[in-house]
Design an enzyme around this catalytic site. Structure first.
Site, PDB file in Angstrom:
ATOM      1  N   TYR A  31      21.833 -23.022  39.526  1.00  0.00           N
ATOM      2  CA  TYR A  31      22.331 -21.669  39.800  1.00  0.00           C
ATOM      3  C   TYR A  31      21.182 -20.674  39.823  1.00  0.00           C
ATOM      4  O   TYR A  31      21.068 -19.850  40.740  1.00  0.00           O
ATOM      5  CB  TYR A  31      23.347 -21.298  38.718  1.00  0.00           C
TER       6      TYR A  31
ATOM      7  N   LYS B 162      19.924 -18.417  42.987  1.00  0.00           N
ATOM      8  CA  LYS B 162      19.875 -16.960  42.964  1.00  0.00           C
ATOM      9  C   LYS B 162      18.474 -16.443  43.252  1.00  0.00           C
ATOM     10  O   LYS B 162      18.311 -15.383  43.877  1.00  0.00           O
ATOM     11  CB  LYS B 162      20.370 -16.438  41.609  1.00  0.00           C
TER      12      LYS B 162
ATOM     13  N   SER C  31      21.413 -12.524  40.326  1.00  0.00           N
ATOM     14  CA  SER C  31      21.525 -12.702  38.884  1.00  0.00           C
ATOM     15  C   SER C  31      20.147 -12.715  38.248  1.00  0.00           C
ATOM     16  O   SER C  31      19.167 -13.170  38.860  1.00  0.00           O
ATOM     17  CB  SER C  31      22.237 -14.021  38.566  1.00  0.00           C
TER      18      SER C  31
END
Length: 259
Positions: free
Chosen positions: A155, A159, A142
């Site tokens: 998150y 990533k 991402s």
């Protein structure tokens, strides 16, 4: 999908491949001729189909112990004969600022988005290394891993780690297994309206992307099928940006507003 992408006779596993981006990836692999096994905690309401074939569902919680994950991949090898492609797609996060929820909840996000793909990749590698032709692993990354990610800091950190993990795997596991990352921007899935409001909200968010819209899951699937195929046989340790040009710098809009 262009006919140059050919995955006939290949066996692929797509984690979280039952909906959203994962379903788009699954359909692209099916259309390219692969036999696809999808895993998730719960079965899909409707089986994922494309190219006249249906993906097979097997239940798996990737946050289970490593033995359960290893057993899953051994079952795929036993019942399908081989394992050629792993797409580490399962992941996600709720919107939560760092000072909300506590360290344990943030740690769960890292576990799902970084440690689970590591565990799955290790188990898949044990199968791929024993077969002619090796295999291909694709991480679904991402843009949150390469820029500040307020509301999803854990998150974004996971990533970022996933991209680095893929690059190191590519070196350690060459030449038998190729490992690459698709770095995704915003994708129009069934959850897009929950994140961005109604259709007008989705369209407004899409206008912030240079290409003027969110990605379609099928476009992510096509990129994934390419990396999994022999057309990408000399590509490993790479990060392919699938983000429509990224994000327009905020200072440009601010400058325009003052004129």
């Amino acid at each position: 999908m262009a006919s140059v992408i050919e995955l006939g006779g290949r066996v692929a596993v797509v984690t979280g491949g039952t909906r959203g981006v994962g379903a788009g990836i699954t359909r692209a692999l099916l259309e390219a001729g692969a036999e696809v096994v999808v895993c998730a905690r719960r079965p899909p309401e409707t089986p994922v189909r494309a190219g006249g074939r249906t993906a097979r569902f097997l239940p798996l919680d990737l946050r289970d112990d490593a033995d359960a994950v290893t057993g899953f991949f051994q079952r795929v090898r036993r019942e399908c004969g081989r394992l050629d492609v792993l797409v580490n797609n399962a992941g996600g996060t709720p919107y939560r600022m760092l000072d909300e929820g506590g360290a344990q909840r943030h740690a769960r996000v890292v576990e799902l988005n970084l440690l689970a793909p590591l565990t799955a990749s290790l188990a898949a590698y044990e199968v791929m290394r024993e077969q002619p032709g090796g295999g291909s692993i694709v991480m679904i990354g991402s843009v949150s891993g390469s820029r500040p990610s307020p509301g999803s800091a854990a998150y974004g950190a996971a990533k970022a780690g996933l991209d680095q993990l893929a690059r190191t795997m590519a070196v350690e596991w060459a030449p038998l297994v190729r490992v690459n990352t698709l770095v995704l921007g915003m994708v129009r899935t069934e959850l897009a309206r929950l994140h961005y409001g109604d259709e007008e909200g989705v369209a407004a968010v899409g206008r912030t992307v240079p290409l003027g819209r969110l990605a379609d899951p099928a476009e992510v699937g096509d990129a994934c099928a390419f990396l999994a195929s022999d057309r990408a046989s000399y590509i490993t340790g790479a990060s392919l940006l699938v983000h429509g040009g990224g994000e327009r710098p905020a200072f440009l809009d601010a400058a325009t507003a003052n004129h």
